[in-house]
Design an enzyme around this catalytic site. Structure first.
Site, PDB file in Angstrom:
ATOM      1  N   HIS A 244       0.845  -1.199   0.000  1.00 31.38           N
ATOM      2  CA  HIS A 244       0.000   0.000   0.000  1.00 31.38           C
ATOM      3  C   HIS A 244       0.871   1.235   0.000  1.00 31.38           C
ATOM      4  O   HIS A 244       1.969   1.229   0.551  1.00 31.38           O
ATOM      5  CB  HIS A 244      -0.911   0.001   1.245  1.00 31.38           C
ATOM      6  CG  HIS A 244      -2.079   0.916   1.103  1.00 31.38           C
ATOM      7  ND1 HIS A 244      -2.022   2.245   1.452  1.00 31.38           N
ATOM      8  CD2 HIS A 244      -3.320   0.696   0.607  1.00 31.38           C
ATOM      9  CE1 HIS A 244      -3.193   2.794   1.186  1.00 31.38           C
ATOM     10  NE2 HIS A 244      -3.998   1.889   0.673  1.00 31.38           N
ATOM     11  N   GLU A 302      -7.892  -5.062  -0.559  1.00 30.98           N
ATOM     12  CA  GLU A 302      -8.395  -5.936  -1.625  1.00 30.98           C
ATOM     13  C   GLU A 302      -8.247  -7.418  -1.301  1.00 30.98           C
ATOM     14  O   GLU A 302      -8.974  -8.244  -1.848  1.00 30.98           O
ATOM     15  CB  GLU A 302      -7.665  -5.652  -2.941  1.00 30.98           C
ATOM     16  CG  GLU A 302      -7.597  -4.205  -3.332  1.00 30.98           C
ATOM     17  CD  GLU A 302      -8.927  -3.638  -3.790  1.00 30.98           C
ATOM     18  OE1 GLU A 302      -9.959  -4.185  -3.377  1.00 30.98           O
ATOM     19  OE2 GLU A 302      -8.912  -2.655  -4.524  1.00 30.98           O
TER      20      GLU A 302
END
Ligand code: COA
Length: 358
Positions: A244, A302
């Protein structure tokens, strides 16, 4: 020829603050996400999507407004039918939402249209007729029914609410920034949301959960995970659902979805993939740590989105469109916030070409 040298670039705009917001805050070091004043780990379980919409939009009647707006979107469906023929769900949504009139400056209308169009696309893809919205249901319950053709249980509805609430807003992510840039020019909410859909579609942003499920299917069993992941990295590919821009620890949304999955399992609803997902996550952390010792790479939103939406028996092609339904609530709130306090967003570029000298 003279080459102009200007200030250095910040190509990913890391750490550049472009707005003050009351909508959400991401603390990447501590792995904390606050949405409209509440920590996501305490907010998501038990908060209906409509309640969160009221908090984001500063309204008090989102449940009624979204129900009415779903009926209005249903009326509009024949006019956007051609766009919903697209093979890709995000292409379909981009085309259908773009056809809403620019004067439709209402978060409930745009968010409901996203849900109705996404569900209609999923049904069309399955070769089935679209299902009319039911105003007596919440958006989450109605969405599950409209996509699957089966009424949702209370546990399934609560799990989708937890999902939609959790993904509704997330700081100055790429699609939200896109929406704010478009708004900053004085353009309308429909244009901002249409542009944001384009940003969300990309695999580095919202396009990862389908591929995460593909990865779990390809790995198949925990003992195969490390070798499969090593081969992916050796082939120069990224591990979907890992890493991320902001988080240096595990994404707190992954934990929210794990808890939602555990609650679903407690009611007998399971895809059987949670244990495999946990094993693959551990293996992925290991291989990524070995390859990038100085860059912490952990599961992002996700990773468990894939398992949660699959457990809710949504087809993987509708994962990113479902993300869009939740995130539209945040995009619309940012449109309003940008209008209220923002200026034209117009950064600079560094020219590295040549200038002809006369
Ligand atoms: N798999 C393998 N390597 C990864 C990785 C992943 N998922 N995520 C980051 N890296 C590596 C990069 O290759 C890079 O290595 P290098 O310095 O040797 O080139 C390093 O970590 C830093 O990556 P960078 O692209 O600068 O980080 P970023 O902040 O721009 O990227 C993401 C953030 C989300 C785009 C990135 O982690 C990624 O591509 N993840 C996979 C896609 C995904 O899950 N998207 C959903 C995001 S919510």
């Amino acid at each position: 020829m003279v080459v102009i040298m200007a200030s250095p670039t910040s190509s990913g705009l890391d750490g550049v603050v472009v707005a003050d917001t009351r909508l959400s805050d991401v603390d990447g070091e501590r792995g904390r996400l606050v949405i409209v004043g509440r920590d996501v780990e305490s907010l998501a379980p038990g908060t209906p999507f409509e309640t969160l919409c009221d908090a984001l939009w500063e309204t008090s009647d989102a449940r009624v407004a979204l129900a009415r707006a779903r009926a209005a979107a249903w009326e509009r469906l024949p006019r956007v039918a051609a766009a919903l023929d697209a093979d890709d769900g995000m292409d379909a949504l981009r085309g259908a939402i773009a056809q809403l009139p620019g004067v439709m400056d209402d978060p409930a209308l745009v968010t409901a249209a996203m849900a109705v169009f996404a569900a209609a696309w999923a049904r069309r893809r399955a070769g089935a007729a679209p299902i009319a919205p039911d105003a007596s249901r919440s958006l989450a319950e109605d969405y599950l029914h409209k996509v699957r053709g089966e009424v949702a249980t209370a546990a399934e509805r609560d799990a989708l609410d937890a999902y939609l609430v959790t993904v509704s807003d997330h700081g100055m992510n790429a699609s939200t920034f896109t929406a704010r840039v478009v708004t900053s020019t004085g353009s309308d909410m429909v244009s901002a949301v249409t542009a944001a859909l384009g940003a969300l579609k990309g695999p580095l942003h919202g396009g990862a959960p389908g591929p995460v499920l593909d990865m779990l299917d390809a790995i198949g069993a925990p003992e195969r995970a490390a070798a499969w992941l090593e081969a992916e990295l050796a082939a120069g590919r990224r591990i979907m659902g890992m890493g991320h821009r902001i988080y240096r620890v595990r994404d707190p949304r992954a934990a929210v979805f794990e808890r939602a999955l555990e609650r679903l399992e407690g009611t007998g609803v399971s895809s059987g993939r949670l244990a495999l997902a946990r094993a693959v996550e551990r293996a992925a952390e290991g291989v990524l740590r070995a390859r990038h010792p100085s860059r912490p790479l952990h599961a992002n939103v996700e990773f468990y989105t894939a398992v949660l939406l699959d457990t809710l028996r949504l087809p993987r092609e509708v994962f990113t469109p479902t993300f869009a339904v939740g995130r539209t609530a945040g995009w619309c709130a940012h449109v309003r916030e940008q209008r209220a306090g923002g200026r034209l967003i117009r950064p600079a570029s560094r020219y590295v070409g040549e200038v002809a000298v006369a």
